[in-house]
Design a protein around this motif. Structure first.
Motif, PDB file in Angstrom:
ATOM      1  N   ASP A 128       0.791  -1.383  -0.044  1.00 28.69           N
ATOM      2  CA  ASP A 128      -0.086  -0.058   0.053  1.00 28.69           C
ATOM      3  C   ASP A 128       1.031   1.190  -0.044  1.00 28.69           C
ATOM      4  N   ARG A 129       1.988   1.205   0.683  1.00 28.95           N
ATOM      5  CA  ARG A 129       2.622   2.226   0.806  1.00 28.95           C
ATOM      6  C   ARG A 129       3.509   2.887  -0.370  1.00 28.95           C
ATOM      7  N   ARG A 130       3.716   1.599  -0.943  1.00 29.04           N
ATOM      8  CA  ARG A 130       4.615   1.676  -2.375  1.00 29.04           C
ATOM      9  C   ARG A 130       3.602   2.444  -3.517  1.00 29.04           C
ATOM     10  N   ILE A 131       2.396   2.030  -3.360  1.00 29.44           N
ATOM     11  CA  ILE A 131       1.115   2.382  -4.445  1.00 29.44           C
ATOM     12  C   ILE A 131       1.084   4.285  -3.929  1.00 29.44           C
ATOM     13  N   ALA A 132       0.995   4.467  -2.614  1.00 30.30           N
ATOM     14  CA  ALA A 132       0.590   5.774  -2.324  1.00 30.30           C
ATOM     15  C   ALA A 132       1.693   6.838  -2.589  1.00 30.30           C
ATOM     16  N   GLU A 133       3.084   6.039  -2.393  1.00 29.52           N
ATOM     17  CA  GLU A 133       4.298   6.800  -2.719  1.00 29.52           C
ATOM     18  C   GLU A 133       4.343   6.976  -4.365  1.00 29.52           C
ATOM     19  N   ASN A 134       4.016   6.068  -5.065  1.00 24.21           N
ATOM     20  CA  ASN A 134       3.734   6.250  -6.747  1.00 24.21           C
ATOM     21  C   ASN A 134       2.641   7.286  -6.925  1.00 24.21           C
ATOM     22  N   ALA A 135       1.473   7.405  -6.091  1.00 27.00           N
ATOM     23  CA  ALA A 135       0.417   8.111  -6.701  1.00 27.00           C
ATOM     24  C   ALA A 135       0.899   9.693  -6.162  1.00 27.00           C
TER      25      ALA A 135
END
Ligand SMILES: Nc1nc2c(ncn2[C@@H]2O[C@H](COP(=O)(O)OP(=O)(O)OP(=O)(O)O)[C@@H](O)[C@H]2O)c(=O)[nH]1
Length: 298
Positions: free
Chosen positions: A95-102
């Motif tokens: 989730d963290r990685r996705i949020a970082e990309n977003a």
């Protein structure tokens, strides 16, 4: 706008709940979604175009890489990115990685956090989950335009989410004609409905190995006008000979069952009876083979 999130976060189910009809197939297997599906919500105050994307994950195959690229390309086209964090699971590195990309997206794009599957959590758990989302945002410097808990299964807050999302969109002319609920071609939705039926009850690697292509679809000739029948010929691809037995079942029982379930859904979609001719074929290791991937439409 686009829903993103890790596999199984509930993106497709939420898309369908908002559109009010099934435009994207769902299953309990992670990484079900393989294409970008657009669902359109028509309201008096605006048109919400939902882009349902495959779940982002660490790619293990060429198909996985292609899907991740597809999602990132989608992100550049939307006004709002809504990240789905299921309430029944702790927020993790994925989730963290996705949020970082977003967070790396261009400035104008608004970020919304959606806490999905509230029906699977207690009020206390939901409260904690919302706090974790808030903390994640603060850690990464993300300003959430909204944080909304929803349940697609009992419809809780789905309407509210649509209200909030529409308010975040820029003004403009409607992009789709009234009543159009998706831009996916009929053949593609049909292939997906067959794949959905085929995914039920299979385990391990097999869900990932299944691909479906509709080869031909035409109205049966010589039928009375008020009694049309659609003939559909489709191939269900698997990757290995050893998978054939499981998909077909004892004396073809499983394949028959899959065909029957898919046929009912297709009948509902097309509004007419359907004859579905379904064959199993092997496309060896198609998830890793560029030529096969192309053939299967990826
Ligand atoms: N109880 C409950 N289950 C849900 C809810 N939303 C989705 N699910 C279930 O969660 C599973 C995954 O849902 P999907 O909508 O396919 O998830 P997705 O994020 O699109 O998954 P991928 O296609 O793998 O990226 C399915 O079994 C759904 O029925 C919800 O609000 N409540």
């Amino acid at each position: 706008m686009s829903f993103v999130g890790r596999p199984n976060a509930g993106k497709s189910t939420l898309t369908n709940a908002m559109v009010g009809t099934k435009v994207a197939i769902t299953s309990d297997k992670p990484q079900t979604t393989r294409t970008v599906v657009k669902g359109i919500v028509h309201r008096s105050d605006g048109q919400l175009i939902l882009v349902d994307t495959p779940g982002i994950h660490r790619p293990r195959t060429l198909l996985g890489e292609r899907l991740n690229d597809l999602v990132e390309a989608t992100w550049t086209e939307v006004d709002v990115v809504a990240i789905c964090f299921p309430c029944n699971e702790k927020i993790g590195p994925g989730d963290r990685r996705i949020a970082e990309n977003a967070n790396k997206l261009k400035k104008g794009i608004k970020r919304v956090a959606v806490a999905t599957k509230t029906d699977l959590a207690t009020p206390e758990q939901i409260g904690e989950h919302l706090m974790s989302i808030q903390t994640l945002g603060a850690d990464l410097g993300i300003e959430w335009a909204e944080i909304v808990p929803v349940s697609s299964v009992n419809g809780d807050q789905v309407e509210l989410l649509a209200d909030l999302l529409i308010k975040l969109l820029p003004e403009g002319p409607p992009l789709y004609p009234d009543g159009e609920l998706t831009d996916s071609p009929e053949e593609m939705i049909i292939a997906e409905l067959i794949r959905e039926a085929a995914l039920e009850g299979v385990r391990d690697e097999l869900p990932h190995s299944i691909a479906v292509v509709v080869e031909e679809m035409r109205l049966r000739e010589d039928r009375p006008e008020d009694k049309p029948l659609m003939d559909i010929h489709a191939f269900l691809y698997i990757e290995r000979d050893s998978q054939k037995g499981i998909v077909i079942g004892h004396k073809g029982s499983r394949l028959k069952d899959v065909g029957q379930r898919a046929r009912l859904q297709i009948k509902e979609l097309l509004g007419m009876p359907v004859y579905l001719d379904l064959h199993v074929k092997i496309a060896k290791d198609w998830q890793r083979d560029p030529r096969q991937l192309r053939k299967l439409g990826f």
